[in-house]
Design a protein around this motif. Sequence first.
Motif: not given
Length: 516
Positions: A447-475
Amino acid sequence: MVDENEFFRRATLRISSSLKSETALQRAMTYLQQHMPVSGIFFALYDPNLNIGRLLAFIWPPGIDRPKRTFVFPKEYWGWMKNWWDNQERIRIINDISKEEKPLQQAFAAMWPNDTSHITMGLRLEEMQLGILAIFAEGKNRYNESHAHLISLLHEPFAIAISNILQHQEILRLKDILADDNSYLRQELMEITGKTIIGANFGMRGVMEMVSQVAPLNSPVLLLGEAGVGKEIIANAIHYSSKRKNDPYIRVNCGAIPENLIDSELFGHEKGAFTGAISSKRGRFERANHGTIFLDEIGELPPAAQVRLLRVLQQHEIERVGGSEVIPVDVRVISATHQNLELMTQSRKFREDLLYRLNVFPIMIPPLRHRTDDIPALVSHFLEHKSRELGIEQMPSITREAIEQLQAYHWPGNVRELENFVERALIQTKTGKPVEAISFSRLASTSVDHTITPSDQTDESILPMNDVIAMHIKKALAQTRGKVEGIDGAANLLKIHPSTLRGRMRKLGIPYGRHR
């Protein structure tokens, strides 16, 4: 003594005096009664393959029961009837039915009493047997050779009349076939474009209420919304809920027609109007007369075509390209766009007066991210539909976790993107073995994530989906100071139902309420 020329002229005028066969027969019979006894008259056909007789048109006296238009001959007389039909003499007098051959007695007994007299004449046109003309009178021995001679003078007019009847019936038959084919094609087109409105009682409830208000009227409708929200399906619903549902429904994608052809496509052209116009052509508006025309992507319409469309809306008439004749049209216009037409009017890319005409009843269709409660029903519908298309016999189920993953996505492509997403998942899970449950976890990266920035594309760490959702809810909880429900709550901020958010927080181990 009868003047045969005058008799022929007057009888022929009556035979050809009306397009209604019974009316013409009645007038002809009234004239014939001045020269011979006539109680009734009819045209008949015999089908030797089916052994069925059929009355095409008839005038019957009140004292004799009216026959059925179709009658079947007894099986033992089939061969005799076919031979009699093929070798039927030009004209025949029958003054006493009881003295005729038994098969003929049997056929006549089905319609007349024994005490009737008849004259029958085989009708041929260009060596083709068309049928027979018959006159009859109550009582025996009513006809003689002079009567038969007068009837024989009218062979050609009666043959032409029965030929016209047969051609008219064939035209009506073809018309019925065409109407049935059109109805079938409309149903097929609805299957292709979609007729099911998922969420009519939930996220699309407001839209459907507006559809029910405007559908019975003839007012123009402007459908607004992002690409992929289902504007064409709503246009279908408006047309097929209106009084015009049995009339033409023409779809036009204004952005798919080259600018130099748009006028010809919409309004038609006359022969020789431009190079290549070898014949006259009706445009889409003429084809949609008395029905509905759906102008998709109306914002792509060139300025010249906008002027002509404005005339259609104001005066309900068109002119073909290269023509001078004004053609009146009765068409309901439904238009759709994903663009901001008001901004386009400010930059003079769209006519302001045309916008006023189109924007009589605007309907805003919400994007999928604003009605995430509809996603489970949409996914179920697409799973069933796409499984049938792909030949998957056992439709896989979908887990609650997978639904939550889909609801967490913002769907920039809306319903169309979700449909493609489900199809892609089915293709990747189609292994020839039954799949109990379908998962979207391994498709997240497609899926195309339109929120990705060029600096994000170079980040080698990929978090599990549930961790990303949890971080978003906590925010979101941090911004709302732990509040879940309400206008200033996290559920409203995340555009999901509070109950859905609480269930997801429980699953992810995020405390809320007193536990927090």
